[in-house]
Design an enzyme around this catalytic site. Structure first.
Site, PDB file in Angstrom:
ATOM      1  N   LEU A   3      35.131  53.248  43.729  1.00 20.37           N
ATOM      2  CA  LEU A   3      33.970  53.303  42.823  1.00 20.37           C
ATOM      3  C   LEU A   3      34.098  54.440  41.819  1.00 20.37           C
ATOM      4  CD1 LEU A   3      31.075  52.423  45.308  1.00 20.37           C
ATOM      5  CD2 LEU A   3      32.462  50.892  43.884  1.00 20.37           C
ATOM      6  N   ARG A  62      47.366  40.557  20.716  1.00 16.63           N
ATOM      7  CA  ARG A  62      47.244  40.469  22.172  1.00 16.63           C
ATOM      8  C   ARG A  62      47.106  38.990  22.549  1.00 16.63           C
ATOM      9  NH1 ARG A  62      48.855  44.817  21.392  1.00 16.63           N
ATOM     10  NH2 ARG A  62      48.124  46.842  22.181  1.00 16.63           N
ATOM     11  N   GLU A  84      52.140  44.962  29.991  1.00 10.96           N
ATOM     12  CA  GLU A  84      52.473  46.146  29.182  1.00 10.96           C
ATOM     13  C   GLU A  84      53.732  46.856  29.670  1.00 10.96           C
ATOM     14  OE1 GLU A  84      49.289  48.693  28.032  1.00 10.96           O
ATOM     15  OE2 GLU A  84      47.872  47.044  27.852  1.00 10.96           O
ATOM     16  N   SER A 141      42.968  51.730  34.446  1.00 10.43           N
ATOM     17  CA  SER A 141      43.412  50.578  33.657  1.00 10.43           C
ATOM     18  C   SER A 141      43.278  50.729  32.135  1.00 10.43           C
ATOM     19  CB  SER A 141      42.629  49.334  34.093  1.00 10.43           C
ATOM     20  OG  SER A 141      41.271  49.460  33.711  1.00 10.43           O
ATOM     21  N   HIS A 192      50.650  53.014  19.713  1.00 10.57           N
ATOM     22  CA  HIS A 192      49.995  51.694  19.840  1.00 10.57           C
ATOM     23  C   HIS A 192      51.024  50.548  19.875  1.00 10.57           C
ATOM     24  CE1 HIS A 192      46.306  49.238  18.244  1.00 10.57           C
ATOM     25  NE2 HIS A 192      46.805  48.737  19.368  1.00 10.57           N
ATOM     26  N   TYR A 204      49.744  54.777  30.813  1.00 14.56           N
ATOM     27  CA  TYR A 204      49.235  53.685  31.655  1.00 14.56           C
ATOM     28  C   TYR A 204      50.363  52.731  32.034  1.00 14.56           C
ATOM     29  CZ  TYR A 204      47.315  49.056  32.722  1.00 14.56           C
ATOM     30  OH  TYR A 204      47.075  47.827  33.293  1.00 14.56           O
TER      31      TYR A 204
HETATM   32  P1  NAD Z   1      39.132  48.103  36.165  1.00 12.08           P
HETATM   33  O1  NAD Z   1      39.377  49.449  35.575  1.00 12.08           O
HETATM   34  O2  NAD Z   1      38.009  47.269  35.668  1.00 12.08           O
HETATM   35  O3  NAD Z   1      38.929  48.251  37.751  1.00 12.08           O
HETATM   36  C1  NAD Z   1      39.743  49.074  38.533  1.00 12.08           C
HETATM   37  C2  NAD Z   1      39.077  49.243  39.889  1.00 12.08           C
HETATM   38  O4  NAD Z   1      39.907  50.098  40.686  1.00 12.08           O
HETATM   39  C3  NAD Z   1      37.688  49.911  39.822  1.00 12.08           C
HETATM   40  O5  NAD Z   1      36.763  49.198  40.623  1.00 12.08           O
HETATM   41  C4  NAD Z   1      37.936  51.307  40.373  1.00 12.08           C
HETATM   42  O6  NAD Z   1      36.798  51.857  41.023  1.00 12.08           O
HETATM   43  C5  NAD Z   1      39.089  51.057  41.332  1.00 12.08           C
HETATM   44  N1  NAD Z   1      39.872  52.274  41.577  1.00 12.08           N
HETATM   45  C6  NAD Z   1      40.370  53.128  40.657  1.00 12.08           C
HETATM   46  N2  NAD Z   1      41.002  54.150  41.274  1.00 12.08           N
HETATM   47  C7  NAD Z   1      40.927  53.923  42.605  1.00 12.08           C
HETATM   48  C8  NAD Z   1      41.400  54.613  43.763  1.00 12.08           C
HETATM   49  N3  NAD Z   1      42.056  55.772  43.652  1.00 12.08           N
HETATM   50  N4  NAD Z   1      41.173  54.064  44.968  1.00 12.08           N
HETATM   51  C9  NAD Z   1      40.492  52.915  45.102  1.00 12.08           C
HETATM   52  N5  NAD Z   1      39.987  52.228  44.041  1.00 12.08           N
HETATM   53  C10 NAD Z   1      40.209  52.734  42.807  1.00 12.08           C
HETATM   54  O7  NAD Z   1      40.517  47.331  36.041  1.00 12.08           O
HETATM   55  P2  NAD Z   1      40.820  45.794  35.718  1.00 12.08           P
HETATM   56  O8  NAD Z   1      40.837  45.612  34.258  1.00 12.08           O
HETATM   57  O9  NAD Z   1      39.967  44.958  36.553  1.00 12.08           O
HETATM   58  O10 NAD Z   1      42.336  45.706  36.225  1.00 12.08           O
HETATM   59  C11 NAD Z   1      42.616  45.428  37.589  1.00 12.08           C
HETATM   60  C12 NAD Z   1      44.116  45.411  37.780  1.00 12.08           C
HETATM   61  O11 NAD Z   1      44.698  44.409  36.957  1.00 12.08           O
HETATM   62  C13 NAD Z   1      44.808  46.712  37.408  1.00 12.08           C
HETATM   63  O12 NAD Z   1      45.838  46.943  38.341  1.00 12.08           O
HETATM   64  C14 NAD Z   1      45.370  46.452  36.023  1.00 12.08           C
HETATM   65  O13 NAD Z   1      46.511  47.223  35.793  1.00 12.08           O
HETATM   66  C15 NAD Z   1      45.692  44.978  36.116  1.00 12.08           C
HETATM   67  N6  NAD Z   1      45.645  44.226  34.849  1.00 12.08           N
HETATM   68  C16 NAD Z   1      44.543  44.297  34.032  1.00 12.08           C
HETATM   69  C17 NAD Z   1      44.511  43.515  32.880  1.00 12.08           C
HETATM   70  C18 NAD Z   1      43.313  43.528  31.967  1.00 12.08           C
HETATM   71  O14 NAD Z   1      43.356  42.906  30.899  1.00 12.08           O
HETATM   72  N7  NAD Z   1      42.211  44.187  32.308  1.00 12.08           N
HETATM   73  C19 NAD Z   1      45.588  42.692  32.562  1.00 12.08           C
HETATM   74  C20 NAD Z   1      46.706  42.665  33.408  1.00 12.08           C
HETATM   75  C21 NAD Z   1      46.715  43.422  34.563  1.00 12.08           C
HETATM   76  O1  DAU Z   2      47.979  43.509  28.356  1.00  8.33           O
HETATM   77  C1  DAU Z   2      47.284  43.788  29.533  1.00  8.33           C
HETATM   78  C2  DAU Z   2      46.478  45.052  29.367  1.00  8.33           C
HETATM   79  O2  DAU Z   2      45.408  44.752  28.475  1.00  8.33           O
HETATM   80  C3  DAU Z   2      45.961  45.605  30.679  1.00  8.33           C
HETATM   81  O3  DAU Z   2      47.030  45.969  31.500  1.00  8.33           O
HETATM   82  C4  DAU Z   2      45.042  46.818  30.431  1.00  8.33           C
HETATM   83  O4  DAU Z   2      44.497  47.257  31.657  1.00  8.33           O
HETATM   84  C5  DAU Z   2      43.944  46.386  29.499  1.00  8.33           C
HETATM   85  O5  DAU Z   2      43.115  47.497  29.198  1.00  8.33           O
HETATM   86  C6  DAU Z   2      44.504  45.799  28.208  1.00  8.33           C
HETATM   87  O6  DAU Z   2      45.158  46.816  27.416  1.00  8.33           O
HETATM   88  P1  DAU Z   2      44.967  46.885  25.817  1.00  8.33           P
HETATM   89  O7  DAU Z   2      45.275  48.242  25.372  1.00  8.33           O
HETATM   90  O8  DAU Z   2      45.659  45.753  25.154  1.00  8.33           O
HETATM   91  O9  DAU Z   2      43.369  46.574  25.743  1.00  8.33           O
HETATM   92  P2  DAU Z   2      42.187  47.234  24.879  1.00  8.33           P
HETATM   93  O10 DAU Z   2      40.995  46.374  25.098  1.00  8.33           O
HETATM   94  O11 DAU Z   2      42.056  48.687  25.130  1.00  8.33           O
HETATM   95  O12 DAU Z   2      42.684  47.033  23.387  1.00  8.33           O
HETATM   96  C7  DAU Z   2      42.991  45.759  22.874  1.00  8.33           C
HETATM   97  C8  DAU Z   2      43.474  45.942  21.444  1.00  8.33           C
HETATM   98  O13 DAU Z   2      42.379  46.376  20.640  1.00  8.33           O
HETATM   99  C9  DAU Z   2      44.547  46.997  21.297  1.00  8.33           C
HETATM  100  O14 DAU Z   2      45.464  46.602  20.276  1.00  8.33           O
HETATM  101  C10 DAU Z   2      43.782  48.235  20.833  1.00  8.33           C
HETATM  102  C11 DAU Z   2      42.644  47.648  20.022  1.00  8.33           C
HETATM  103  N1  DAU Z   2      41.373  48.395  20.035  1.00  8.33           N
HETATM  104  C12 DAU Z   2      40.848  48.745  21.256  1.00  8.33           C
HETATM  105  C13 DAU Z   2      39.659  49.444  21.326  1.00  8.33           C
HETATM  106  C14 DAU Z   2      39.083  49.846  22.672  1.00  8.33           C
HETATM  107  C15 DAU Z   2      40.719  48.710  18.862  1.00  8.33           C
HETATM  108  O15 DAU Z   2      41.193  48.369  17.756  1.00  8.33           O
HETATM  109  N2  DAU Z   2      39.535  49.408  18.931  1.00  8.33           N
HETATM  110  C16 DAU Z   2      38.980  49.801  20.106  1.00  8.33           C
HETATM  111  O16 DAU Z   2      37.904  50.455  20.109  1.00  8.33           O
END
Ligand code: NAD
Ligand code: DAU
Length: 348
Positions: A35, A220, A132, A85, A290, A156
């Site tokens: 959390l 993306r 990524e 993340s 970026h 990251y």
């Molecule tokens: P998120 O940031 O929404 O959620 C991460 C969760 O992990 C949170 O509930 C947080 O409380 C928990 N957490 C963080 N540190 C912790 C710790 N030390 N111990 C236990 N719990 C902990 O992330 P998300 O966007 O749901 O991503 C989930 C997974 O999927 C990640 O591994 C991320 O790398 C991967 N992923 C995300 C995306 C995306 O677009 N969001 C895409 C591809 C892969």
């Molecule tokens: O590709 C998978 C990844 O996608 C995951 O592993 C990551 O956890 C997830 O956060 C996401 O990463 P990105 O960096 O691609 O996502 P984000 O939403 O932060 O940004 C998407 C795109 O938008 C990126 O090119 C940066 C741009 N951006 C983002 C924000 C937050 C902006 O232009 N303005 C903004 O304020």
């Protein structure tokens, strides 16, 4: 099956927990989450009373705690999503990403290895990773495949790449059964409003500036989060141990085109005049390092395990916007921090 899902209070994890708890009533699902700011138990309050669900507030960076949980709950399978993340946060504070993503994942692997005593029958460690780790593509037609060389470029993605390497090391060295998936950008309900789509939806609702990094030409590949959860289900049950599967939406958008679409659809839904929200677009300083473009070739997952995305982007983005418009309280709670009270009320 006693299944540990880590990070189940976060965005993707909450959809994975819901899917497994409801689809597999014979599995005991333990949701372990620390959390952090990104964890919100309201994301899964609709299923948290089901008999096959339990929650443990736990920190994957604490090896002894992971040993206790895996032993006491007699865990057979792990789906590991807990992570830091957000790329922007990794630029300002890289070390928490090393601790959580690299050391935390290594702790879980070690705790499983000890508990399972190298007897791998019926065991599986599923690691959820990101596209990524492959680096950045040019603005052309190239795509990431499962054999693309790793080239992470942000703290990251480097920490996620390191965790992927540790998972493969446990497979090759100790023969631990593992699978890894690398997914593209997700969108949908419960997405924390620091990421592009939920941040911009929130800002459009509140008529706040929409900060576009750099030129807005970065690309993306967007996938609806429930399609990701379904892919994880398929890979968990049918994936070959030691293998990697790419998951993607075949749905590439430049940021600026995506943002203009978001503005147009939201103007319609909010009854605003066409073009009103576009005026909020503000070009700001680019993100350091970026990545220009991500695009996933998910043909292995399609050909070997039969998974394809189910939702067209137009439908997915409309559903997502509707969810945020219908859940303004969720949005208000996460933006003012009061969502973290839910845990205290439910579990302390
Ligand atoms: P998120 O940031 O929404 O959620 C991460 C969760 O992990 C949170 O509930 C947080 O409380 C928990 N957490 C963080 N540190 C912790 C710790 N030390 N111990 C236990 N719990 C902990 O992330 P998300 O966007 O749901 O991503 C989930 C997974 O999927 C990640 O591994 C991320 O790398 C991967 N992923 C995300 C995306 C995306 O677009 N969001 C895409 C591809 C892969
Ligand atoms: O590709 C998978 C990844 O996608 C995951 O592993 C990551 O956890 C997830 O956060 C996401 O990463 P990105 O960096 O691609 O996502 P984000 O939403 O932060 O940004 C998407 C795109 O938008 C990126 O090119 C940066 C741009 N951006 C983002 C924000 C937050 C902006 O232009 N303005 C903004 O304020």
């Amino acid at each position: 099956m006693n299944l540990l899902i880590t990070g189940g209070a976060g965005f993707i994890g909450s959809h994975v927990v819901r899917r497994f708890v409801t689809q597999y009533p014979n599995y005991n699902i333990v949701n372990l989450d620390n959390l952090t700011y990104a964890g919100n138990l309201e994301n899964i309050k609709d299923i948290d009373q089901l008999p096959n669900y339990s929650f443990v507030k736990g920190d994957i960076t604490d090896l002894d705690q992971m040993r206790s949980v895996i032993n006491e709950k007699e865990i057979d399978g792990v789906i590991h999503l807990a992570a830091e993340s957000h790329v922007d946060r990794s630029i300002t504070d890289p070390l928490i990403f090393v601790r959580t993503n690299l050391i935390g994942t290594s702790n879980l692997l070690q705790a499983c290895k000890e508990a399972w005593k190298d007897n791998w029958e019926g065991k599986l460690f599923y690691h959820v990773s990101t596209d990524e780790v492959y680096g950045s593509l040019e603005l052309d037609h190239s795509m990431f495949t499962e054999t693309t060389a790793y080239d992470p470029r942000s703290p990251y993605s480097a920490s996620k790449a390191g965790s992927d390497h540790m998972v493969r090391a446990f497979y090759h060295t100790y023969h631990m059964p593992v699978v890894i998936s690398n997914c593209s950008n997700n969108y949908g309900p419960n997405h924390f409003p620091e990421k592009l789509i939920p941040l911009f939806i929130n800002n459009i609702i509140n008529r706040k500036p929409l900060p576009v990094y750099g030129s807005g030409e970065n690309v993306r590949d967007w996938l609806y989060v429930e399609d990701h959860a379904r892919a994880i289900d398929v890979i968990f049950h049918k994936g070959s141990h030691g293998d990697t599967y790419n998951i993607g939406g075949h749905n590439e958008w430049s940021n600026i085109d995506l943002i203009k679409t978001l503005c147009r659809v939201m103007d319609e839904k909010l009854g605003r005049s066409n073009g009103e929200s576009e005026q909020l677009i503000t070009y700001v300083k680019d993100r350091a390092g970026h990545d220009m473009r991500y695009a996933i070739d998910a043909s292995k997952l399609q050909n070997e395990l039969g998974w394809t995305p189910s939702l067209q982007f137009e439908e997915g983005i409309s559903k997502t916007i509707d969810w945020y418009l219908n859940n303004k309280e969720w949005l208000a709670n996460v933006t003012d921090g009061s969502y973290q009270e839910y845990y205290k009320k439910q579990y302390q």
